[in-house]
Design a protein around this motif. Structure first.
Motif, PDB file in Angstrom:
ATOM      1  N   LYS A 292       0.817  -1.207   0.000  1.00  0.00           N
ATOM      2  CA  LYS A 292       0.000   0.000   0.000  1.00  0.00           C
ATOM      3  C   LYS A 292       0.857   1.267   0.000  1.00  0.00           C
ATOM      4  CE  LYS A 292      -4.093  -1.898   2.304  1.00  0.00           C
ATOM      5  NZ  LYS A 292      -4.907  -1.895   3.557  1.00  0.00           N
ATOM      6  N   ASN A 293       1.980   1.214   0.732  1.00  0.00           N
ATOM      7  CA  ASN A 293       2.857   2.383   0.844  1.00  0.00           C
ATOM      8  C   ASN A 293       3.993   2.354  -0.167  1.00  0.00           C
ATOM      9  OD1 ASN A 293       1.326   3.180   3.110  1.00  0.00           O
ATOM     10  ND2 ASN A 293       2.553   1.867   4.454  1.00  0.00           N
ATOM     11  N   ALA A 294       3.889   1.473  -1.162  1.00  0.00           N
ATOM     12  CA  ALA A 294       5.009   1.265  -2.082  1.00  0.00           C
ATOM     13  C   ALA A 294       5.213   2.425  -3.046  1.00  0.00           C
ATOM     14  CB  ALA A 294       4.803  -0.027  -2.870  1.00  0.00           C
ATOM     15  N   GLU A 295       4.144   3.160  -3.380  1.00  0.00           N
ATOM     16  CA  GLU A 295       4.267   4.185  -4.416  1.00  0.00           C
ATOM     17  C   GLU A 295       5.280   5.256  -4.025  1.00  0.00           C
ATOM     18  OE1 GLU A 295       1.421   7.091  -7.131  1.00  0.00           O
ATOM     19  OE2 GLU A 295       0.555   5.455  -5.952  1.00  0.00           O
ATOM     20  N   SER A 296       5.217   5.720  -2.786  1.00  0.00           N
ATOM     21  CA  SER A 296       6.178   6.742  -2.349  1.00  0.00           C
ATOM     22  C   SER A 296       7.590   6.166  -2.287  1.00  0.00           C
ATOM     23  CB  SER A 296       5.777   7.294  -0.979  1.00  0.00           C
ATOM     24  OG  SER A 296       5.722   6.258  -0.013  1.00  0.00           O
ATOM     25  N   ARG A 301      13.132   6.506  -5.948  1.00  0.00           N
ATOM     26  CA  ARG A 301      14.202   5.966  -6.794  1.00  0.00           C
ATOM     27  C   ARG A 301      13.904   6.113  -8.282  1.00  0.00           C
ATOM     28  NH1 ARG A 301      15.994   0.167  -4.537  1.00  0.00           N
ATOM     29  NH2 ARG A 301      17.144   0.355  -6.497  1.00  0.00           N
ATOM     30  N   VAL A 302      12.637   6.061  -8.668  1.00  0.00           N
ATOM     31  CA  VAL A 302      12.248   6.192 -10.074  1.00  0.00           C
ATOM     32  C   VAL A 302      11.451   7.479 -10.196  1.00  0.00           C
ATOM     33  CG1 VAL A 302      11.063   5.114 -12.005  1.00  0.00           C
ATOM     34  CG2 VAL A 302      12.171   3.678 -10.296  1.00  0.00           C
ATOM     35  N   LYS A 303      12.072   8.508 -10.723  1.00  0.00           N
ATOM     36  CA  LYS A 303      11.473   9.847 -10.718  1.00  0.00           C
ATOM     37  C   LYS A 303      10.865  10.185 -12.075  1.00  0.00           C
ATOM     38  CE  LYS A 303      14.501  11.615  -7.081  1.00  0.00           C
ATOM     39  NZ  LYS A 303      13.416  11.655  -6.096  1.00  0.00           N
ATOM     40  N   ALA A 308       4.002   4.912 -15.184  1.00  0.00           N
ATOM     41  CA  ALA A 308       4.684   3.616 -15.168  1.00  0.00           C
ATOM     42  C   ALA A 308       4.660   2.999 -13.771  1.00  0.00           C
ATOM     43  CB  ALA A 308       6.124   3.779 -15.650  1.00  0.00           C
ATOM     44  N   VAL A 309       4.860   3.818 -12.749  1.00  0.00           N
ATOM     45  CA  VAL A 309       4.877   3.314 -11.379  1.00  0.00           C
ATOM     46  C   VAL A 309       3.502   2.767 -11.000  1.00  0.00           C
ATOM     47  CG1 VAL A 309       5.088   3.989  -8.961  1.00  0.00           C
ATOM     48  CG2 VAL A 309       6.779   4.781 -10.631  1.00  0.00           C
ATOM     49  N   VAL A 310       2.448   3.507 -11.312  1.00  0.00           N
ATOM     50  CA  VAL A 310       1.091   3.065 -10.979  1.00  0.00           C
ATOM     51  C   VAL A 310       0.749   1.769 -11.710  1.00  0.00           C
ATOM     52  CG1 VAL A 310      -1.363   3.631 -11.198  1.00  0.00           C
ATOM     53  CG2 VAL A 310       0.256   5.372 -10.411  1.00  0.00           C
ATOM     54  N   PRO A 341      12.747   5.492 -23.573  1.00  0.00           N
ATOM     55  CA  PRO A 341      14.114   5.947 -23.859  1.00  0.00           C
ATOM     56  C   PRO A 341      15.121   5.337 -22.897  1.00  0.00           C
ATOM     57  CG  PRO A 341      12.573   7.798 -23.722  1.00  0.00           C
ATOM     58  CD  PRO A 341      11.850   6.597 -23.222  1.00  0.00           C
ATOM     59  N   THR A 342      16.378   5.423 -23.249  1.00  0.00           N
ATOM     60  CA  THR A 342      17.441   4.927 -22.385  1.00  0.00           C
ATOM     61  C   THR A 342      17.611   5.844 -21.185  1.00  0.00           C
ATOM     62  OG1 THR A 342      19.762   4.272 -22.307  1.00  0.00           O
ATOM     63  CG2 THR A 342      19.235   6.170 -23.675  1.00  0.00           C
ATOM     64  N   GLY A 343      17.946   5.246 -20.056  1.00  0.00           N
ATOM     65  CA  GLY A 343      18.268   6.022 -18.874  1.00  0.00           C
ATOM     66  C   GLY A 343      17.108   6.674 -18.169  1.00  0.00           C
ATOM     67  N   VAL A 344      15.882   6.157 -18.344  1.00  0.00           N
ATOM     68  CA  VAL A 344      14.722   6.796 -17.714  1.00  0.00           C
ATOM     69  C   VAL A 344      14.214   6.009 -16.501  1.00  0.00           C
ATOM     70  CG1 VAL A 344      13.984   7.956 -19.827  1.00  0.00           C
ATOM     71  CG2 VAL A 344      13.131   5.646 -19.325  1.00  0.00           C
ATOM     72  N   GLY A 345      14.839   4.856 -16.193  1.00  0.00           N
ATOM     73  CA  GLY A 345      14.472   4.136 -14.977  1.00  0.00           C
ATOM     74  C   GLY A 345      13.816   2.792 -15.177  1.00  0.00           C
ATOM     75  N   LYS A 346      13.897   2.197 -16.364  1.00  0.00           N
ATOM     76  CA  LYS A 346      13.235   0.907 -16.601  1.00  0.00           C
ATOM     77  C   LYS A 346      13.870  -0.185 -15.736  1.00  0.00           C
ATOM     78  CE  LYS A 346      13.949   0.912 -21.092  1.00  0.00           C
ATOM     79  NZ  LYS A 346      14.647   2.198 -21.235  1.00  0.00           N
ATOM     80  N   THR A 347      15.182  -0.324 -15.835  1.00  0.00           N
ATOM     81  CA  THR A 347      15.870  -1.334 -15.024  1.00  0.00           C
ATOM     82  C   THR A 347      15.785  -0.971 -13.549  1.00  0.00           C
ATOM     83  OG1 THR A 347      17.379  -1.784 -16.861  1.00  0.00           O
ATOM     84  CG2 THR A 347      18.040  -2.562 -14.686  1.00  0.00           C
ATOM     85  N   GLU A 348      15.850   0.319 -13.245  1.00  0.00           N
ATOM     86  CA  GLU A 348      15.753   0.770 -11.856  1.00  0.00           C
ATOM     87  C   GLU A 348      14.410   0.390 -11.252  1.00  0.00           C
ATOM     88  OE1 GLU A 348      17.307   2.503  -8.396  1.00  0.00           O
ATOM     89  OE2 GLU A 348      18.277   1.997 -10.291  1.00  0.00           O
ATOM     90  N   LEU A 349      13.341   0.474 -12.045  1.00  0.00           N
ATOM     91  CA  LEU A 349      12.022   0.082 -11.553  1.00  0.00           C
ATOM     92  C   LEU A 349      11.987  -1.413 -11.239  1.00  0.00           C
ATOM     93  CD1 LEU A 349       9.112   0.727 -10.879  1.00  0.00           C
ATOM     94  CD2 LEU A 349       8.527   0.446 -13.298  1.00  0.00           C
ATOM     95  N   ALA A 350      12.587  -2.226 -12.114  1.00  0.00           N
ATOM     96  CA  ALA A 350      12.632  -3.673 -11.862  1.00  0.00           C
ATOM     97  C   ALA A 350      13.400  -3.964 -10.570  1.00  0.00           C
ATOM     98  CB  ALA A 350      13.274  -4.391 -13.045  1.00  0.00           C
ATOM     99  N   LYS A 351      14.525  -3.258 -10.367  1.00  0.00           N
ATOM    100  CA  LYS A 351      15.296  -3.443  -9.135  1.00  0.00           C
ATOM    101  C   LYS A 351      14.484  -3.015  -7.914  1.00  0.00           C
ATOM    102  CE  LYS A 351      19.948  -2.713 -11.066  1.00  0.00           C
ATOM    103  NZ  LYS A 351      21.143  -1.844 -11.010  1.00  0.00           N
TER     104      LYS A 351
END
Length: 609
Positions: A292-296, A301-303, A308-310, A341-351
């Motif tokens: 529930k508190n994961a979005e914040s 980390r993913v700005k 995408a986060v939702v 695009p590259t460098g926008v947080g795709k891999t960071e979101l998976a991590k």
């Protein structure tokens, strides 16, 4: 009233040709259990030998003799009937040795084969099990092996059916060879032999699993008092959850459920336990408050990627709650295709999702798909087939999932993989299972699958040149529409694999470019982290406002490479010159410094205490 049991196609084929062929080869799924109706309306699972013997009894055969390379000869008796009742047949044919079983070895079989095939009186049959183990190599027989199969070939041609029984039906003294593959026996014995019939034994289908399900669920807790509707629902879950599995595995699931006290209405849990070897369901152990508190937590980390986060959190919540989890055959818990695009947080979101689920961002399983661009790279994932180098090592993907069935599996830059490798993902996304090069089935039913891709950022012109398809100056809605359109075009017309895209469904998540306001936040966080790292080493470094402004202008001049580009500029214009200056100043713990001015690749460092 349960429907009348129907014999499988291979059984019907076998019985139909008994009056016409003197020998048979059964191959394929011969080590599995088979569905057998032991009494009217009573269905159970028995080994293939018992199933073949039952078919022979229905056809009017008096006895069935079984030969196995190590155990030798024995009689296959119906369950509950003593073999001693017909043991005289063994003595008559000279097959009985010490202990009541016949002699083993190819020579003993060759000696007995002539007696059995030419025997008069009531018809009998001989099952030669593990027949491939009688040979060293089918293409290079020794003298004893060659004699055995030459004799079998000659007998298959010379023997003739004879009438037997009250209705004077034609019978052979039939020989049945049981092998895993038809090619396990010499070609010259099989090919062109009109008196021999090859019958493949398939893996169990839905009908076979459904026929066996009532008998396997009946002993489980609560089944005897359950309403018919509840029993039918449990049977449906059992049949759907075991799709593609062998009957011997399905029978083992029933035993596991009885041993561990799993009630009949939780049979899906027993299926999961058997597949992945985990008693507790780890997805149910994840705290709901944490999600529930994961979005914040993720947005720290993913700005700048709120959509995408939702969307990603929706996929995670479905995986945790099981909403829409009618996962026929055990499909993965969730699938996400992260594009942009590259460098926008795709891999960071998976991590970050991995860290959220496991408490450790390094716990995910990652594959850089640029390493799998060769045609035969699928062997690295699944393992080499028998006879090839690396067969004993297994596959990188199948080994990893077997070790960590509850995991996030990240396939980075999926568009760089060879199309033949992509084909393997169809099986994962459809059935949640892969078969390794060694023949083991590996299940993805507890995994969250994440693909990342840069598809859609560039496109090919009619002249074959590569040009930008989207740019940071365009609003996110335009970027999203163009990226999705290019992804669809690539899978449909470039790869010619639209079915892979269809399996993704609505789980394609398009990331936005890093906009200027978000870039400023990323920059400030990177600089703050750098200074905090120095402080942990007892080095106090600060930047004058002019130096900070100069650094920000250098780092944010070009946002085409996203956050990764900002990091590269921070390294080039702050980290490298700062490390050089601190080294030259012989900095020691407890010292304090001020970066008073900064230019591209150069800084002015002042003060030491």
């Amino acid at each position: 009233m349960e429907p009348k049991h129907q014999f499988s196609r291979w059984e019907r084929d076998f019985e139909r040709f008994l009056p016409l062929k003197s020998q048979f080869i059964l191959s394929g799924n011969v080590r599995d259990l088979q569905v057998v109706e032991v009494q009217p309306g009573v269905v159970t699972a028995q080994p293939l030998n018992q199933c073949v013997a039952a078919a022979l009894r229905r056809a009017g055969y008096a006895n069935t003799i079984l030969f196995q390379p190590l155990a030798g000869f024995s009689l296959v008796s119906p369950p509950g009937e003593a073999a001693s009742a017909t043991a005289g047949l063994m003595q008559e044919l000279g097959l009985t040795a010490e202990g009541g079983q016949g002699r083993a070895g190819a020579e003993s079989l060759a000696t007995a084969l002539d007696k059995i095939v030419k025997r008069q009186g009531e018809p009998v049959a001989l099952i030669v099990d593990f027949a491939a183990r009688l040979l060293t190599r089918p293409t290079d027989l020794n003298a004893a092996e060659h004699y055995l199969f030459t004799q079998a070939l000659v007998l298959s041609q010379q023997t003739a059916p004879r009438p037997a029984g009250a209705d004077r039906r034609p019978f052979f003294n039939t020989v049945i060879w049981i092998v895993e593959k038809e090619g396990d026996l010499p070609d010259w014995f099989i090919v062109g032999n009109p008196r021999l019939r090859h019958i493949p034994v398939p893996r169990p289908d839905n009908r076979a699993r459904r026929a066996l399900a009532p008998a396997l669920l009946r002993p489980l807790g609560g089944a005897s008092q359950a309403e018919p509707e509840s029993l039918k629902k449990a049977q449906d879950e059992f049949v759907d959850g075991t799709e593609g599995m062998l009957l011997i595995d399905i029978n083992s699931i029933s035993v596991l459920a009885r041993v561990e006290g799993v009630p009949f209405d939780k049979i899906a849990d027993a299926v999961r336990r058997y597949k992945v070897g985990v008693t507790e369901d780890p997805w149910l152990q994840i705290g709901r408050e944490k999600i529930k508190n994961a979005e914040s937590f993720i947005r720290q980390r993913v700005k700048g990627q709120s959509d995408a986060v939702v969307h990603m959190l929706d996929i995670v919540k479905r995986a945790v709650t099981g909403v829409g989890a009618g996962r026929r055959g055990g499909r993965p818990r969730g699938v996400a295709f992260l594009a942009g695009p590259t460098g926008v947080g795709k891999t960071e979101l998976a991590k970050t999702i991995t860290s959220l689920l496991f408490g450790d961002e390094s716990a995910y399983i990652r594959f850089d798909m640029s390493e799998f661009s060769a045609e035969h790279a699928d062997q690295r994932l699944l393992g080499a087939p028998p006879g090839y180098i690396g067969y004993d090592a297994g596959g990188e993907l199948t080994n990893a999932i077997r070790e960590k069935p509850f995991s996030v599996v990240l396939f980075d830059e999926i568009e760089k993989a060879h199309p033949r490798v992509l084909d393997k993902f169809l099986q994962i996304l459809d059935d949640g299972v892969l078969t390794s090069g060694r023949g083991d089935r590996v299940y993805f039913s507890e995994a969250l699958i994440v693909f990342t891709s840069n598809l859609g950022i560039y496109r090919m012109t009619d002249s074959g040149e590569r040009e930008l398809n989207v740019s940071p100056q365009e609003p996110y809605e335009v970027v999203k529409q163009r990226v999705e359109s290019e992804i669809e075009r690539h899978f449909k017309f470039v790869l010619n694999r639209p079915e892979i895209l269809n399996r993704m469904g609505e789980n394609i998540i398009v990331f936005d470019f890093i906009r200027e306001d978000i870039a400023g936040q990323i920059f400030q966080q990177m600089v703050a982290n750098t200074l905090a790292d120095l402080k942990s080493q007892e080095l106090e470094v600060s930047l004058a406002p002019e130096a900070m402004s100069s650094l920000q202008a250098l780092c944010l001049a070009d946002l085409s490479n996203g956050g990764r580009g900002i990091r590269n500029q921070v390294e080039a214009n702050l980290l490298n010159p700062l490390a050089r200056a601190l080294f030259d100043a012989d900095a020691i713990p407890g010292s304090s410094y001020l970066v008073s001015s900064l230019q591209a690749g150069r800084i002015t460092l002042e003060g030491a205490a």
